[in-house]
Design a protein around this motif. Structure first.
Motif, PDB file in Angstrom:
ATOM      1  N   MET A   1      28.033  56.687  18.228  1.00 28.34           N
ATOM      2  CA  MET A   1      28.102  57.902  19.005  1.00 28.34           C
ATOM      3  C   MET A   1      29.440  58.013  19.739  1.00 28.34           C
ATOM      4  O   MET A   1      29.982  59.085  19.867  1.00 28.34           O
ATOM      5  CB  MET A   1      26.922  57.918  19.985  1.00 28.34           C
ATOM      6  N   ALA A   2      29.942  56.858  20.200  1.00 31.74           N
ATOM      7  CA  ALA A   2      31.227  56.854  20.898  1.00 31.74           C
ATOM      8  C   ALA A   2      32.350  57.271  19.958  1.00 31.74           C
ATOM      9  O   ALA A   2      33.290  57.940  20.371  1.00 31.74           O
ATOM     10  CB  ALA A   2      31.503  55.479  21.489  1.00 31.74           C
ATOM     11  N   GLU A   3      32.236  56.874  18.679  1.00 31.39           N
ATOM     12  CA  GLU A   3      33.259  57.251  17.700  1.00 31.39           C
ATOM     13  C   GLU A   3      33.288  58.764  17.501  1.00 31.39           C
ATOM     14  O   GLU A   3      34.351  59.358  17.391  1.00 31.39           O
ATOM     15  CB  GLU A   3      33.003  56.559  16.363  1.00 31.39           C
ATOM     16  N   LEU A   4      32.113  59.382  17.452  1.00 24.90           N
ATOM     17  CA  LEU A   4      32.036  60.834  17.285  1.00 24.90           C
ATOM     18  C   LEU A   4      32.626  61.541  18.489  1.00 24.90           C
ATOM     19  O   LEU A   4      33.374  62.510  18.340  1.00 24.90           O
ATOM     20  CB  LEU A   4      30.589  61.274  17.054  1.00 24.90           C
TER      21      LEU A   4
ATOM     22  N   SER B   1      34.879  60.351  20.509  1.00 23.88           N
ATOM     23  CA  SER B   1      36.317  60.123  20.436  1.00 23.88           C
ATOM     24  C   SER B   1      36.963  61.045  19.403  1.00 23.88           C
ATOM     25  O   SER B   1      38.022  61.613  19.644  1.00 23.88           O
ATOM     26  CB  SER B   1      36.584  58.666  20.080  1.00 23.88           C
ATOM     27  N   LEU B   2      36.302  61.186  18.277  1.00 21.82           N
ATOM     28  CA  LEU B   2      36.825  62.040  17.213  1.00 21.82           C
ATOM     29  C   LEU B   2      36.889  63.499  17.659  1.00 21.82           C
ATOM     30  O   LEU B   2      37.874  64.194  17.416  1.00 21.82           O
ATOM     31  CB  LEU B   2      35.943  61.903  15.969  1.00 21.82           C
ATOM     32  N   LEU B   3      35.857  63.968  18.335  1.00 28.42           N
ATOM     33  CA  LEU B   3      35.809  65.363  18.766  1.00 28.42           C
ATOM     34  C   LEU B   3      36.703  65.648  19.967  1.00 28.42           C
ATOM     35  O   LEU B   3      36.919  66.810  20.312  1.00 28.42           O
ATOM     36  CB  LEU B   3      34.371  65.784  19.054  1.00 28.42           C
ATOM     37  N   SER B   4      37.229  64.614  20.595  1.00 26.11           N
ATOM     38  CA  SER B   4      38.172  64.833  21.690  1.00 26.11           C
ATOM     39  C   SER B   4      39.601  64.967  21.164  1.00 26.11           C
ATOM     40  O   SER B   4      40.506  65.321  21.909  1.00 26.11           O
ATOM     41  CB  SER B   4      38.083  63.692  22.707  1.00 26.11           C
ATOM     42  N   ASN B   5      39.796  64.708  19.881  1.00 22.84           N
ATOM     43  CA  ASN B   5      41.109  64.819  19.249  1.00 22.84           C
ATOM     44  C   ASN B   5      41.388  66.293  18.943  1.00 22.84           C
ATOM     45  O   ASN B   5      40.631  66.948  18.216  1.00 22.84           O
ATOM     46  CB  ASN B   5      41.120  63.976  17.969  1.00 22.84           C
ATOM     47  N   LYS B   6      42.483  66.825  19.481  1.00 22.82           N
ATOM     48  CA  LYS B   6      42.811  68.249  19.302  1.00 22.82           C
ATOM     49  C   LYS B   6      43.088  68.598  17.846  1.00 22.82           C
ATOM     50  O   LYS B   6      42.760  69.690  17.399  1.00 22.82           O
ATOM     51  CB  LYS B   6      44.002  68.629  20.180  1.00 22.82           C
ATOM     52  N   VAL B   7      43.662  67.680  17.099  1.00 23.27           N
ATOM     53  CA  VAL B   7      43.933  67.947  15.682  1.00 23.27           C
ATOM     54  C   VAL B   7      42.622  68.037  14.907  1.00 23.27           C
ATOM     55  O   VAL B   7      42.465  68.897  14.041  1.00 23.27           O
ATOM     56  CB  VAL B   7      44.870  66.876  15.083  1.00 23.27           C
ATOM     57  N   VAL B   8      41.665  67.184  15.234  1.00 27.95           N
ATOM     58  CA  VAL B   8      40.362  67.230  14.568  1.00 27.95           C
ATOM     59  C   VAL B   8      39.681  68.558  14.869  1.00 27.95           C
ATOM     60  O   VAL B   8      39.122  69.199  13.977  1.00 27.95           O
ATOM     61  CB  VAL B   8      39.476  66.038  14.994  1.00 27.95           C
ATOM     62  N   LEU B   9      39.740  69.001  16.107  1.00 26.35           N
ATOM     63  CA  LEU B   9      39.141  70.290  16.475  1.00 26.35           C
ATOM     64  C   LEU B   9      39.830  71.449  15.739  1.00 26.35           C
ATOM     65  O   LEU B   9      39.166  72.370  15.264  1.00 26.35           O
ATOM     66  CB  LEU B   9      39.200  70.502  17.984  1.00 26.35           C
TER      67      LEU B   9
ATOM     68  N   ASN C   1      42.085  54.651  13.418  1.00 24.92           N
ATOM     69  CA  ASN C   1      41.750  55.937  14.042  1.00 24.92           C
ATOM     70  C   ASN C   1      42.721  57.034  13.610  1.00 24.92           C
ATOM     71  O   ASN C   1      42.329  58.182  13.433  1.00 24.92           O
ATOM     72  CB  ASN C   1      41.750  55.810  15.569  1.00 24.92           C
ATOM     73  N   ALA C   2      43.981  56.688  13.450  1.00 24.59           N
ATOM     74  CA  ALA C   2      44.980  57.680  13.056  1.00 24.59           C
ATOM     75  C   ALA C   2      44.725  58.210  11.652  1.00 24.59           C
ATOM     76  O   ALA C   2      44.898  59.399  11.385  1.00 24.59           O
ATOM     77  CB  ALA C   2      46.384  57.068  13.148  1.00 24.59           C
ATOM     78  N   LEU C   3      44.312  57.338  10.753  1.00 25.42           N
ATOM     79  CA  LEU C   3      44.112  57.744   9.359  1.00 25.42           C
ATOM     80  C   LEU C   3      42.876  58.612   9.155  1.00 25.42           C
ATOM     81  O   LEU C   3      42.751  59.290   8.128  1.00 25.42           O
ATOM     82  CB  LEU C   3      44.050  56.516   8.460  1.00 25.42           C
ATOM     83  N   ILE C   4      41.978  58.631  10.116  1.00 29.04           N
ATOM     84  CA  ILE C   4      40.774  59.455   9.997  1.00 29.04           C
ATOM     85  C   ILE C   4      41.132  60.929   9.831  1.00 29.04           C
ATOM     86  O   ILE C   4      40.485  61.647   9.075  1.00 29.04           O
ATOM     87  CB  ILE C   4      39.850  59.227  11.212  1.00 29.04           C
ATOM     88  N   THR C   5      42.189  61.391  10.513  1.00 26.80           N
ATOM     89  CA  THR C   5      42.535  62.811  10.408  1.00 26.80           C
ATOM     90  C   THR C   5      43.043  63.172   9.013  1.00 26.80           C
ATOM     91  O   THR C   5      42.762  64.264   8.523  1.00 26.80           O
ATOM     92  CB  THR C   5      43.574  63.218  11.472  1.00 26.80           C
ATOM     93  N   THR C   6      43.778  62.267   8.384  1.00 27.16           N
ATOM     94  CA  THR C   6      44.218  62.534   7.010  1.00 27.16           C
ATOM     95  C   THR C   6      43.011  62.624   6.089  1.00 27.16           C
ATOM     96  O   THR C   6      42.909  63.532   5.260  1.00 27.16           O
ATOM     97  CB  THR C   6      45.176  61.433   6.513  1.00 27.16           C
TER      98      THR C   6
END
Length: 127
Positions: A1-4, A6-14, A94-99
């Motif tokens: 849940m913490a990963e999600l 963290s992921l949703l707090s990333n502006k690029v992911v949003l 964590n950085a590679l998740i966006t790619t």
């Protein structure tokens, strides 16, 4: 849940999720609309825009990866940590998740766009 979280707090992911949602909305609207002459014009008018929207998805993913790597290296340069290897591997992961997200969102968009074009071709064949 913490990963999600963290992921949703990333502006690029949003931004990626917003862009993909908009792209999918347009594609669904085009694909599931009843074919007509107005529909054909709408499909043709959206083709350039759809390609731009779809192409932007993996590019945004790369931007997120670059930002994540920069953040990781900045963190390492500021703090003297005992285990820089652990920090680096976690940061790079964590950085590679966006790619990955950019590609995962773009590939179905391309497939669905092709389905819309097949539907357009089929419609023209019946006209």
């Amino acid at each position: 849940m913490a990963e999600l979280t963290s992921l949703l707090s990333n502006k690029v992911v949003l931004a990626l999720l917003g862009l993909a949602s908009f792209t999918y909305f347009i594609l669904f609207d085009l694909y599931f609309a009843s074919p007509s002459q107005g529909w054909e014009v709408k499909v043709r008018n959206w083709q350039t825009g759809l390609l731009a929207l779809i192409s932007a998805q993996p590019l945004l993913g790369l931007l997120g990866t670059i930002q994540g790597l920069l953040d990781t290296f900045e963190f390492i340069s500021i703090f003297e940590v005992l285990s820089q290897q652990a920090i680096m591997s976690g940061g790079i992961s964590n950085a590679l998740i966006t790619t990955k997200l950019g590609l995962v969102l773009a590939i179905p968009s391309l497939v669905f766009r092709q389905l819309v074009l097949f539907k357009l071709k089929k419609q023209r064949g019946h006209s």
